[in-house]
Design a protein around this motif. Structure first.
Motif, PDB file in Angstrom:
ATOM      1  N   GLU A 122      37.372  17.535   8.122  1.00 18.46           N
ATOM      2  CA  GLU A 122      37.175  18.815   8.819  1.00 18.46           C
ATOM      3  C   GLU A 122      37.037  18.603  10.327  1.00 18.46           C
ATOM      4  O   GLU A 122      37.663  19.305  11.122  1.00 18.46           O
ATOM      5  CB  GLU A 122      35.935  19.521   8.270  1.00 18.46           C
ATOM      6  CG  GLU A 122      35.668  20.861   8.920  1.00 18.46           C
ATOM      7  CD  GLU A 122      34.422  21.546   8.374  1.00 18.46           C
ATOM      8  OE1 GLU A 122      33.928  22.448   9.054  1.00 18.46           O
ATOM      9  OE2 GLU A 122      33.954  21.181   7.279  1.00 18.46           O
ATOM     10  N   ASN A 123      36.218  17.635  10.733  1.00 19.65           N
ATOM     11  CA  ASN A 123      36.044  17.352  12.162  1.00 19.65           C
ATOM     12  C   ASN A 123      37.323  16.788  12.778  1.00 19.65           C
ATOM     13  O   ASN A 123      37.631  17.069  13.935  1.00 19.65           O
ATOM     14  CB  ASN A 123      34.874  16.407  12.399  1.00 19.65           C
ATOM     15  CG  ASN A 123      33.539  17.120  12.270  1.00 19.65           C
ATOM     16  OD1 ASN A 123      33.456  18.341  12.352  1.00 19.65           O
ATOM     17  ND2 ASN A 123      32.488  16.352  12.063  1.00 19.65           N
ATOM     18  N   THR A 129      41.770  21.054  18.972  1.00 18.74           N
ATOM     19  CA  THR A 129      41.233  21.165  20.325  1.00 18.74           C
ATOM     20  C   THR A 129      42.018  20.318  21.327  1.00 18.74           C
ATOM     21  O   THR A 129      42.183  20.722  22.479  1.00 18.74           O
ATOM     22  CB  THR A 129      39.753  20.722  20.355  1.00 18.74           C
ATOM     23  OG1 THR A 129      39.013  21.526  19.432  1.00 18.74           O
ATOM     24  CG2 THR A 129      39.150  20.860  21.736  1.00 18.74           C
ATOM     25  N   PHE A 130      42.505  19.147  20.885  1.00 23.30           N
ATOM     26  CA  PHE A 130      43.187  18.196  21.769  1.00 23.30           C
ATOM     27  C   PHE A 130      44.611  17.901  21.296  1.00 23.30           C
ATOM     28  O   PHE A 130      44.944  16.759  20.948  1.00 23.30           O
ATOM     29  CB  PHE A 130      42.388  16.889  21.851  1.00 23.30           C
ATOM     30  CG  PHE A 130      41.009  17.063  22.415  1.00 23.30           C
ATOM     31  CD1 PHE A 130      40.816  17.186  23.785  1.00 23.30           C
ATOM     32  CD2 PHE A 130      39.893  17.114  21.598  1.00 23.30           C
ATOM     33  CE1 PHE A 130      39.544  17.347  24.326  1.00 23.30           C
ATOM     34  CE2 PHE A 130      38.617  17.284  22.118  1.00 23.30           C
ATOM     35  CZ  PHE A 130      38.442  17.397  23.487  1.00 23.30           C
ATOM     36  N   ILE A 184      41.185   8.117  12.961  1.00 24.35           N
ATOM     37  CA  ILE A 184      39.737   7.887  13.036  1.00 24.35           C
ATOM     38  C   ILE A 184      39.090   8.729  14.131  1.00 24.35           C
ATOM     39  O   ILE A 184      37.925   8.564  14.440  1.00 24.35           O
ATOM     40  CB  ILE A 184      39.398   6.384  13.199  1.00 24.35           C
ATOM     41  CG1 ILE A 184      39.989   5.809  14.478  1.00 24.35           C
ATOM     42  CG2 ILE A 184      39.835   5.597  11.990  1.00 24.35           C
ATOM     43  CD1 ILE A 184      39.492   4.404  14.815  1.00 24.35           C
ATOM     44  N   GLY A 185      39.864   9.635  14.735  1.00 26.31           N
ATOM     45  CA  GLY A 185      39.317  10.574  15.710  1.00 26.31           C
ATOM     46  C   GLY A 185      39.356  10.125  17.154  1.00 26.31           C
ATOM     47  O   GLY A 185      38.795  10.797  18.017  1.00 26.31           O
ATOM     48  N   THR A 186      40.005   9.009  17.436  1.00 28.62           N
ATOM     49  CA  THR A 186      40.146   8.572  18.821  1.00 28.62           C
ATOM     50  C   THR A 186      41.200   9.435  19.499  1.00 28.62           C
ATOM     51  O   THR A 186      42.302   9.601  18.978  1.00 28.62           O
ATOM     52  CB  THR A 186      40.547   7.091  18.911  1.00 28.62           C
ATOM     53  OG1 THR A 186      39.524   6.308  18.281  1.00 28.62           O
ATOM     54  CG2 THR A 186      40.703   6.639  20.356  1.00 28.62           C
ATOM     55  N   GLY A 212      32.410  10.241  18.974  1.00 27.51           N
ATOM     56  CA  GLY A 212      30.988   9.954  18.820  1.00 27.51           C
ATOM     57  C   GLY A 212      30.397   9.058  19.890  1.00 27.51           C
ATOM     58  O   GLY A 212      29.183   8.887  19.944  1.00 27.51           O
ATOM     59  N   LYS A 213      31.226   8.476  20.750  1.00 29.97           N
ATOM     60  CA  LYS A 213      30.725   7.583  21.803  1.00 29.97           C
ATOM     61  C   LYS A 213      31.085   8.079  23.195  1.00 29.97           C
ATOM     62  O   LYS A 213      30.271   8.025  24.098  1.00 29.97           O
ATOM     63  CB  LYS A 213      31.242   6.170  21.614  1.00 29.97           C
ATOM     64  CG  LYS A 213      30.699   5.488  20.387  1.00 29.97           C
ATOM     65  CD  LYS A 213      31.022   4.016  20.421  1.00 29.97           C
ATOM     66  CE  LYS A 213      30.444   3.348  19.210  1.00 29.97           C
ATOM     67  NZ  LYS A 213      29.171   2.739  19.478  1.00 29.97           N
ATOM     68  N   ASP A 214      32.330   8.497  23.373  1.00 29.18           N
ATOM     69  CA  ASP A 214      32.828   8.943  24.668  1.00 29.18           C
ATOM     70  C   ASP A 214      32.976  10.460  24.662  1.00 29.18           C
ATOM     71  O   ASP A 214      32.837  11.102  23.620  1.00 29.18           O
ATOM     72  CB  ASP A 214      34.193   8.306  24.962  1.00 29.18           C
ATOM     73  CG  ASP A 214      34.162   6.788  24.864  1.00 29.18           C
ATOM     74  OD1 ASP A 214      33.139   6.186  25.228  1.00 29.18           O
ATOM     75  OD2 ASP A 214      35.169   6.218  24.428  1.00 29.18           O
TER      76      ASP A 214
END
Length: 80
Positions: free
Chosen positions: A6-7, A14-15, A47-49, A65-67
């Motif tokens: 979902e995320n 969004t991107f 993986i969402g990068t 989750g980091k940047d």
């Protein structure tokens, strides 16, 4: 940090490729890309990068989750 499907779908929405972004924070001691640098999204991987071609710099991913980065001009995005 693992990302849910979902995320991941939200990130890709969004991107999308071609959208312009601005760097807010990068948790990478080896990068020289300063806060406020703008770039163009290439893609969001599984993986969402968020892979970004930074203006005046090389391509480097914003790690989920980091940047952090933000969309700066959604109306002028160049869709592929």
């Amino acid at each position: 940090m693992e990302i849910s499907q979902e995320n991941l779908a939200k990130l890709r929405n969004t991107f999308p490729p071609g959208i312009r972004v601005e760097l807010i924070r990068m948790d990478d001691p080896y990068t020289k890309i300063p806060k406020g640098t703008q770039g163009t999204v290439i893609n969001v991987d599984d993986i969402g990068t968020i892979h970004i071609s930074w203006d005046g710099y090389h391509c480097l991913g914003v790690v989920y989750g980091k940047d952090s980065c933000r969309v700066i001009d959604p109306d002028n995005a160049t869709k592929e």
